[in-house]
Design an enzyme around this catalytic site. Structure first.
Site, short mmCIF file in Angstrom:
data_model
loop_
_atom_site.label_atom_id
_atom_site.label_comp_id
_atom_site.label_asym_id
_atom_site.label_seq_id
_atom_site.Cartn_x
_atom_site.Cartn_y
_atom_site.Cartn_z
CG ASN A 1 11.89 79.94 27.23
OD1 ASN A 1 11.73 80.26 25.94
ND2 ASN A 1 12.04 80.67 27.82
CG ASN B 1 22.64 77.18 35.34
OD1 ASN B 1 21.62 77.80 35.37
ND2 ASN B 1 22.37 76.19 35.20
N GLY B 2 22.57 81.07 35.31
CA GLY B 2 21.59 81.53 34.54
C GLY B 2 20.22 80.88 33.62
CG HIS C 1 11.91 83.61 31.50
ND1 HIS C 1 11.88 83.94 30.26
CD2 HIS C 1 13.19 82.61 31.13
CE1 HIS C 1 12.27 83.75 29.14
NE2 HIS C 1 13.59 83.10 30.15
CB CYS D 1 15.79 79.90 30.80
SG CYS D 1 16.07 81.09 31.36
CE1 TYR E 1 19.44 86.21 25.78
CE2 TYR E 1 20.93 83.93 25.11
CZ TYR E 1 19.90 84.71 25.86
OH TYR E 1 19.53 84.02 26.95
#
Length: 352
Positions: A299, A274-275, A279, A297, A260
């Protein structure tokens, strides 16, 4: 009567020598009398700044690398005789200079899990000498220790989270310090910061799919969440204490591994290099509180993500539990809290 007639005895540090550290100490002392004048002068004619009391002169500034200096002045003994202050020396010539930099800024405020990181511009060979020149002072008694996480990076963290309102002073006094291999410290680095007046802790449970926010031990919010999918270990949210590092009200997400690019999200709080972020992702609301479908992540709904975004600050902990994949060095800053205290202190270059 003998003491009253004593001759002055002058002690000069250093009186002579080569390869002297420019950080000193540089001083002149006297017994049996008092100093009447002292000067330490460079080859360029510049006089080094210093403070003179009756029996001692001390330099109040560092000297330069690879420079010659000469002592002059005098002391008067109790016998009335003058004794000269003499000597000369040369400071060390480094093969190279290594710079240090800090992750914390002057007069900033951070959360209770904020580690102090010192980064060096080149690998450090003599870690013990460098570590002895680095100190952290806190306004509230705080047990803490340095750990070398690589040849170019040393971190200091408390054994437990900082107490709210703790004031922290960091002194990296490495100018003139040998780093090994002919390298020396380029300059000292200092910072003073404060810990926030509240203890904000987020608890992220990947198995119950909840995201809880506590302030000073009291539960403020209990949000449904979705975390990294367990079907792909690369995507599974890492277990362990994360630290908030960055906040962006809006950003785009790109991950070539998972195919993506430039996906817009809001209320993005970075918790690992590491990202991993906390969010908004309104697209996963049907899964939040039920299953993990993200690529690592946490969510939350837009409304809930904004609440966390507004409450949190750099340095707050996000405690992730329930994952089968632990945080590690490859995840980048800050994985400091994954170590228990014995493991952390074993990474010190100086015996406690």
């Amino acid at each position: 009567m003998q003491e009253e007639k004593a001759k002055a005895a002058v002690a000069v540090t250093p009186a002579s020598g080569e390869d002297v550290s420019p950080a000193g100490p540089f001083q002149v002392g006297v017994t049996g009398g008092e100093l009447t004048s002292v000067a330490l002068t460079g080859a360029d004619g510049r006089v080094v700044e210093g403070e003179l009391t009756g029996d001692r002169w001390v330099a109040t500034e560092d000297l330069g690398y690879d420079k010659s200096y000469t002592w002059s002045g005098s002391a008067k003994g109790r016998d009335g005789a003058d004794v000269p202050v003499t000597g000369s020396f040369r400071t060390v010539k480094p093969q190279r200079l290594t710079k240090a930099s800090l992750n914390v800024g002057d007069h900033q405020t951070y959360g209770i899990a904020m580690p102090v990181k010192v980064s060096f511009s080149a690998p450090v060979q003599d870690k013990a000498a460098v570590q002895k020149a680095m100190t952290v002072t806190t306004s509230v008694p705080t047990e803490g220790a340095w750990a070398w996480l690589s040849d170019r990076e040393a971190h200091w963290r408390p054994r437990e989270y900082f107490k709210p309102n703790t004031e922290v002073k960091v002194d990296i006094d490495v100018y003139g310090v040998p780093f090994g291999g002919g390298a020396y410290g380029a300059e000292d680095v200092h910072a003073q910061f404060k810990i926030a007046d509240r203890a904000l802790v987020a608890k992220a449970n990947t198995q119950t799919h909840r995201f809880e926010i506590y302030r000073d031990g009291t539960l403020l919010h209990d949000f449904p969440a979705s975390y990294g999918m367990e079907s792909d270990k690369r995507a599974e949210t890492r277990n362990g204490i994360h630290v908030v590092q960055q906040k962006e009200a809006a950003r785009t997400m790109t991950n070539a591994v998972f195919g993506y690019k430039d996906i817009p999200v809001t209320w993005a709080v970075l918790i690992s290099q590491n990202g991993e972020f906390v969010h908004e992702n309104n697209g996963t609301i049907p899964s939040q509180g039920k299953e993990n479908v993200s690529h690592g992540c946490a969510n939350l709904s837009g409304a809930n993500a904004k609440i966390f975004y507004d409450l949190t600050m750099i340095g707050d902990p996000v405690e992730v539990v329930g994952s089968s994949v632990p945080m590690q060095a490859s995840d980048g800053d800050y994985y400091d809290w994954v170590f228990d205290w014995a493991e952390w202190t074993s990474k010190s270059a100086v015996a406690s």
